[in-house]
Design a protein around this motif. Structure first.
Motif, PDB file in Angstrom:
ATOM      1  N   THR A 173       0.825  -1.218   0.000  1.00  0.00           N
ATOM      2  CA  THR A 173       0.000   0.000   0.000  1.00  0.00           C
ATOM      3  C   THR A 173       0.859   1.268   0.000  1.00  0.00           C
ATOM      4  OG1 THR A 173      -0.144  -0.211   2.412  1.00  0.00           O
ATOM      5  CG2 THR A 173      -1.995  -1.056   1.121  1.00  0.00           C
ATOM      6  N   ASP A 174       2.140   1.138   0.322  1.00  0.00           N
ATOM      7  CA  ASP A 174       3.072   2.274   0.269  1.00  0.00           C
ATOM      8  C   ASP A 174       3.528   2.454  -1.177  1.00  0.00           C
ATOM      9  OD1 ASP A 174       5.390   3.868   0.225  1.00  0.00           O
ATOM     10  OD2 ASP A 174       5.910   3.300   2.287  1.00  0.00           O
ATOM     11  N   ARG A 175       3.064   3.539  -1.815  1.00  0.00           N
ATOM     12  CA  ARG A 175       3.347   3.745  -3.239  1.00  0.00           C
ATOM     13  C   ARG A 175       4.849   3.856  -3.512  1.00  0.00           C
ATOM     14  NH1 ARG A 175       1.680   8.337  -7.583  1.00  0.00           N
ATOM     15  NH2 ARG A 175       1.271   6.929  -9.332  1.00  0.00           N
ATOM     16  N   ARG A 178       6.290   0.430  -3.778  1.00  0.00           N
ATOM     17  CA  ARG A 178       5.917  -0.195  -5.066  1.00  0.00           C
ATOM     18  C   ARG A 178       6.801   0.327  -6.184  1.00  0.00           C
ATOM     19  NH1 ARG A 178       0.548   1.366  -3.661  1.00  0.00           N
ATOM     20  NH2 ARG A 178       0.292   2.611  -5.573  1.00  0.00           N
ATOM     21  N   GLN A 179       6.975   1.639  -6.185  1.00  0.00           N
ATOM     22  CA  GLN A 179       7.776   2.257  -7.248  1.00  0.00           C
ATOM     23  C   GLN A 179       9.223   1.765  -7.194  1.00  0.00           C
ATOM     24  OE1 GLN A 179       7.590   6.536  -7.420  1.00  0.00           O
ATOM     25  NE2 GLN A 179       9.190   6.690  -8.984  1.00  0.00           N
ATOM     26  N   LEU A 263      -7.650   5.169  -5.932  1.00  0.00           N
ATOM     27  CA  LEU A 263      -6.300   5.432  -5.425  1.00  0.00           C
ATOM     28  C   LEU A 263      -6.002   6.938  -5.353  1.00  0.00           C
ATOM     29  CD1 LEU A 263      -4.276   2.630  -7.310  1.00  0.00           C
ATOM     30  CD2 LEU A 263      -4.977   2.642  -4.901  1.00  0.00           C
ATOM     31  N   LEU A 265      -5.481   9.085  -7.885  1.00  0.00           N
ATOM     32  CA  LEU A 265      -4.371   9.409  -8.788  1.00  0.00           C
ATOM     33  C   LEU A 265      -4.860  10.084 -10.061  1.00  0.00           C
ATOM     34  CD1 LEU A 265      -2.452   5.991  -8.512  1.00  0.00           C
ATOM     35  CD2 LEU A 265      -1.879   8.131  -7.329  1.00  0.00           C
ATOM     36  N   GLU A 269       0.498   4.651 -12.891  1.00  0.00           N
ATOM     37  CA  GLU A 269       1.852   4.255 -13.284  1.00  0.00           C
ATOM     38  C   GLU A 269       1.913   2.721 -13.288  1.00  0.00           C
ATOM     39  OE1 GLU A 269       4.190   6.189 -14.276  1.00  0.00           O
ATOM     40  OE2 GLU A 269       3.861   8.179 -13.428  1.00  0.00           O
ATOM     41  N   TRP A 271       3.435   0.742 -11.578  1.00  0.00           N
ATOM     42  CA  TRP A 271       3.472   0.140 -10.234  1.00  0.00           C
ATOM     43  C   TRP A 271       2.163   0.321  -9.459  1.00  0.00           C
ATOM     44  CZ3 TRP A 271       7.018   3.890 -11.879  1.00  0.00           C
ATOM     45  CH2 TRP A 271       6.747   5.204 -11.496  1.00  0.00           C
ATOM     46  N   ASP A 272       1.138   0.849 -10.134  1.00  0.00           N
ATOM     47  CA  ASP A 272      -0.159   1.044  -9.485  1.00  0.00           C
ATOM     48  C   ASP A 272      -1.191  -0.003  -9.893  1.00  0.00           C
ATOM     49  OD1 ASP A 272       0.644   3.431  -8.165  1.00  0.00           O
ATOM     50  OD2 ASP A 272       0.332   4.574 -10.019  1.00  0.00           O
ATOM     51  N   VAL A 275      -1.808  -3.190  -6.680  1.00  0.00           N
ATOM     52  CA  VAL A 275      -2.175  -2.912  -5.289  1.00  0.00           C
ATOM     53  C   VAL A 275      -3.700  -2.964  -5.145  1.00  0.00           C
ATOM     54  CG1 VAL A 275      -2.250  -0.402  -5.651  1.00  0.00           C
ATOM     55  CG2 VAL A 275      -1.836  -1.320  -3.356  1.00  0.00           C
TER      56      VAL A 275
END
Length: 566
Positions: A173-175, A178-179, A263, A265, A269, A271-272, A275
């Motif tokens: 959940t921590d973007r 993920r990135q 989310l 946003l 991206e 990496w999204d 999740v």
């Protein structure tokens, strides 16, 4: 314990080396056949020999993929590929000629042997002596893909992870986490992009040569014959691509917009995409590999006792290798052991929800292996992928009603089912992209790397490009195709996932309406092995072999309705 079937023709302790095999092939080639009974006995002896050789190759492949860094295991695999397989090929061709040319071939049971004889005749048409050394080279070259990708790892928080393990962070959940994971995984893949491009160019050239030698304009047309695609054409594949683009892509676009909003946003991206949009931590359906196996046995037992017993047999006989580790080849598979009548399941579990679906998928293949184990000829068990993948993809959906084994929390169970149904739809455009890309590659055999990249991007964008913004990740997007093992190792084996996914939705629909009848029809279809046409097998399962736009729309509507209920 399970044991190999007792042999009637070849020695029980036969060591699979060419010097021990050649006299057997010579005996089969020279044996006089004076009645239809003698012809059937000859077919059974040939089948027994081929099954023994097939199982020996299976173990060489399994052991090599479990430990790609072990030079001895690689050499044992390569010995088979260079010293056994090429020497078998001309004998197999002679045996095929002997069968088709026999005075008694016409007296064989037409219904029982129709599919088998059709395949033998096709193999005779395609056989070319000059292709034998090329196939050997292809076999050896293809293995390099696993050596390259199996050695890939990244460091996150001072710990080393395989790419499969690192990909778990894509659900964090921590973007920022993920990135970081996505960027490290991507950078590691791109490190070897030139090496993989070079390997693929070599494979493409070898494959094109095989096609030309066999009298085809291109490798695509050759492979449609070599894969025994008697039931559909390249034009049908293009129609499938079009149906997916028209009916599935808009649904996924709508889901992507919901994801973006949930989310908070402006754009998604890369990496999204994995999740959970609820903001909750990633699902953890099991603790480790052993727990995954145990829970899967329970899940299958709850569907039907026979199914659970099959996985129990595999566990007792150490026929699982499920956890990801460095030096292990990527991906997952179910490898049938032709003589033993059981399979081996290989996968790269990193304790994620995706590993659960991989296990029930491969478990579907495993059940299929057991159900066909006693078919009379080894070739009767060699199902086309359109049927094999129906077995596995249907099990993913049928098993969902028993996923409470993995999730004791009702909300988590609903999340898992929603994710699975979303994945069912998400699979279809990716299948269409990979298939259409391969059509382009092999019908444009003289293309440059730049032209191949351009073709990939155009096709990928036409199907939504995973609905992410790639504007600042163009190199990553251009090389995404290199992740797909099938493109390197089993060309054109991919459209089957799409066809089987549609079939699996229809099997599941039947199962939802009448569990007992739906399961019985599914198992009855699998028991046929490859003794009927694909269409007949699908009909036995109570479904249609159909990938028209209308059928795609109907099945997509059913899945969407089931998602809405959750």
């Amino acid at each position: 314990m399970i044991y190999k079937k007792s042999r009637k023709y070849i020695p029980e302790n036969l060591d699979i080396k060419w010097e021990n095999l050649e006299h057997l092939f010579k005996e089969l080639t020279a044996r006089p056949i004076n009645s239809v009974e003698e012809l059937e006995h000859w077919l059974q002896d040939r089948s027994e020999l081929e099954a023994a050789i097939e199982e020996d190759f299976a173990w060489r492949y399994i052991r090599m993929t479990c430990d790609t860094a072990n030079e001895e295991l690689l050499q044992k695999f390569q010995y088979f590929a260079t010293e056994i397989e090429p020497k078998i090929a001309p004998y197999s061709n002679e045996l095929n000629k002997k069968l088709v040319g026999s005075d008694y071939a016409d007296q064989l049971d037409k219904e029982k042997y129709f599919i088998y004889l059709r395949g033998v005749k096709k193999a005779l048409e395609l056989f070319r002596e000059e292709n034998i050394p090329i196939f050997t080279e292809i076999q050896v070259e293809q293995q390099k893909y696993q050596s390259i990708t199996g050695s890939m790892s990244v460091h996150i928080d001072d710990k080393e992870f395989t790419l499969e393990q690192a990909a778990v962070s894509m659900k964090d959940t921590d973007r920022g986490k993920r990135q970081e994971a996505w960027e490290k995984i991507t950078a590691r893949r791109l490190q070897d992009k030139d090496q993989l491009n070079s390997l693929f160019n070599h494979l493409r050239a070898l494959r094109h040569k095989v096609a030309l030698n066999a009298g085809f304009e291109n490798f695509r047309d050759y492979m449609f014959q070599a894969l025994g695609r008697f039931d559909y054409t390249p034009q049908d594949c293009y129609a499938f691509h079009e149906a997916i683009q028209k009916e599935i892509v808009p649904i996924l676009h709508e889901q992507a917009e919901k994801r973006k909003t949930a989310l908070g946003l402006d754009k998604l991206e890369p990496w999204d995409l994995d999740v959970d949009i609820s903001g909750k931590a990633a699902l953890k359906p099991f603790k480790d590999g052993n727990d995954l196996v145990e829970k899967s046995i329970q899940c299958f037992s709850n569907i039907n006792r026979y199914l659970g017993e099959r996985l129990e047999i595999m566990k007792d006989n150490q026929l699982f290798d499920v956890e990801s580790r460095k030096g292990k080849a990527p991906g997952g598979y179910n490898y049938p052991l032709a003589e033993t009548g059981a399979p081996f399941i290989f996968m790269n579990s990193a304790n994620t929800f995706r590993d659960l679906t991989t296990m029930v998928h491969e478990g579907g293949h495993a059940v299929h292996t057991f159900l066909t184990a006693d078919l009379e000829l080894n070739d009767f068990k060699h199902c086309p992928s359109e049927v094999a993948e129906l077995a596995s993809m249907s099990m993913e959906l049928i098993s969902m009603d028993n996923w409470n084994v993995y999730f004791d929390n009702e909300e988590e169970l609903k999340r898992a089912k929603r994710d699975q149904l979303f994945d069912v739809l998400k699979t279809l455009p990716w299948v269409a992209v990979v298939d259409q890309y391969q059509h382009w590659i092999y019908t444009n055999p003289d293309h440059t790397d730049e032209e191949r990249t351009e073709a990939w991007l155009q096709i990928f964008e036409n199907f939504g490009a995973n609905f992410a913004d790639w504007s600042t990740h163009q190199e990553a997007e251009a090389n995404l195709w290199q992740k797909q093992l099938h493109i390197f190792e089993v060309p054109f084996y991919y459209i089957e996932y799409g066809m089987a996914q549609l079939g699996a939705i229809a099997v599941w629909k039947n199962y939802k309406e009448n569990p007992e009848k739906g399961l019985r029809q599914y198992l009855d279809a699998l028991k046929l092995g490859y003794t009927k046409t694909i269409k007949d097998i699908y009909e036995t399962a109570g479904i249609r072999f159909d990938f028209s736009a209308g059928y795609v729309k109907e099945l997509a509507g059913f899945v969407k309705a089931e998602m809405d209920k959750l």
